[in-house]
Design a protein around this motif. Structure first.
Motif, mmCIF file in Angstrom:
data_model
loop_
_atom_site.group_PDB
_atom_site.id
_atom_site.type_symbol
_atom_site.label_atom_id
_atom_site.label_comp_id
_atom_site.label_asym_id
_atom_site.label_seq_id
_atom_site.Cartn_x
_atom_site.Cartn_y
_atom_site.Cartn_z
ATOM 1 N N LEU A 111 0.826 -1.211 0.000
ATOM 2 C CA LEU A 111 0.000 0.000 0.000
ATOM 3 C C LEU A 111 0.863 1.264 0.000
ATOM 4 O O LEU A 111 0.552 2.230 -0.691
ATOM 5 N N CYS A 112 1.954 1.240 0.760
ATOM 6 C CA CYS A 112 2.860 2.396 0.800
ATOM 7 C C CYS A 112 3.521 2.622 -0.551
ATOM 8 O O CYS A 112 3.698 3.770 -0.976
ATOM 9 N N LEU A 113 3.900 1.550 -1.229
ATOM 10 C CA LEU A 113 4.474 1.685 -2.565
ATOM 11 C C LEU A 113 3.468 2.301 -3.529
ATOM 12 O O LEU A 113 3.823 3.159 -4.351
ATOM 13 N N MET A 114 2.205 1.886 -3.430
ATOM 14 C CA MET A 114 1.169 2.431 -4.319
ATOM 15 C C MET A 114 0.937 3.914 -4.036
ATOM 16 O O MET A 114 0.801 4.711 -4.971
ATOM 17 N N VAL A 115 0.890 4.298 -2.773
ATOM 18 C CA VAL A 115 0.685 5.711 -2.422
ATOM 19 C C VAL A 115 1.900 6.532 -2.850
ATOM 20 O O VAL A 115 1.756 7.615 -3.433
ATOM 21 N N ALA A 116 3.107 6.047 -2.571
ATOM 22 C CA ALA A 116 4.325 6.779 -2.919
ATOM 23 C C ALA A 116 4.449 6.944 -4.441
ATOM 24 O O ALA A 116 4.987 7.939 -4.919
ATOM 25 N N ARG A 117 3.942 5.974 -5.165
ATOM 26 C CA ARG A 117 3.985 6.037 -6.638
ATOM 27 C C ARG A 117 3.205 7.233 -7.164
ATOM 28 O O ARG A 117 3.497 7.736 -8.242
ATOM 29 N N SER A 118 2.234 7.720 -6.404
ATOM 30 C CA SER A 118 1.429 8.857 -6.865
ATOM 31 C C SER A 118 2.201 10.169 -6.849
ATOM 32 O O SER A 118 1.806 11.120 -7.522
ATOM 33 N N PHE A 119 3.305 10.253 -6.096
ATOM 34 C CA PHE A 119 4.064 11.507 -6.055
ATOM 35 C C PHE A 119 5.565 11.332 -6.245
ATOM 36 O O PHE A 119 6.304 12.320 -6.265
#
Length: 154
Positions: A56-64
């Motif tokens: 989940l953190c990788l997916m969120v970090a991918r947004s920015f």
């Protein structure tokens, strides 16, 4: 949970009911520190929760940011995720899916935002999580006064 209510009726023309006593007969949960029978959950479920949270953190970090090029954004998101979710809900999304909770060792309550952030920061360092005691409390748990327990079934 059983609740006993005793109602008394007064004589006379008004016939009003008065509440004499309210008793909660359900036993309060015992904090992990005071429970000699406390058994920590297995390491497999804990690791599974961490993997879910990391994805989940990788997916969120991918947004920015680009997590492949920049390694710190996912770690920062993990620290913030732990602070927010553990502080307010006693569970991260990964812990929710694996039926785990992270509670205060002394009283079994939520650990709060500051201790949640500190626990996330220490977990990001990895080494504190590898040094465990007999209750499977890592150094990050002991320094923040926390323990991972089974989540109650609803």
């Amino acid at each position: 949970m059983a609740i006993a209510v005793i109602v008394g009726f007064s004589g006379g023309c008004r016939g009003g009911a008065t509440l004499a006593a309210v008793t909660d007969t359900a036993a309060a949960p015992v904090p992990p520190a005071a429970d000699p029978a406390f058994t920590p959950p297995g390491l497999g479920r804990r690791f599974g929760a961490l993997v879910i949270d990391w994805v989940l953190c990788l997916m969120v970090a991918r947004s920015f940011a680009d997590p492949v090029r920049d390694g710190w954004p996912p770690v920062l998101v993990l620290i913030l995720e732990y602070g927010f979710f553990l502080g307010l809900f006693a569970q991260t999304p990964g812990m929710y899916l694996t039926r785990l909770r992270c509670v205060a060792w002394a009283d079994g309550g939520r650990i709060g935002l500051a201790r949640g952030l500190l626990r996330g920061l220490l977990l990001a360092l990895v080494v504190p999580a590898l040094i465990m005691d007999e209750h499977r409390r890592g150094l990050h748990d002991r320094l923040t006064g926390a323990v991972v327990t089974d989540a109650p079934r609803r």
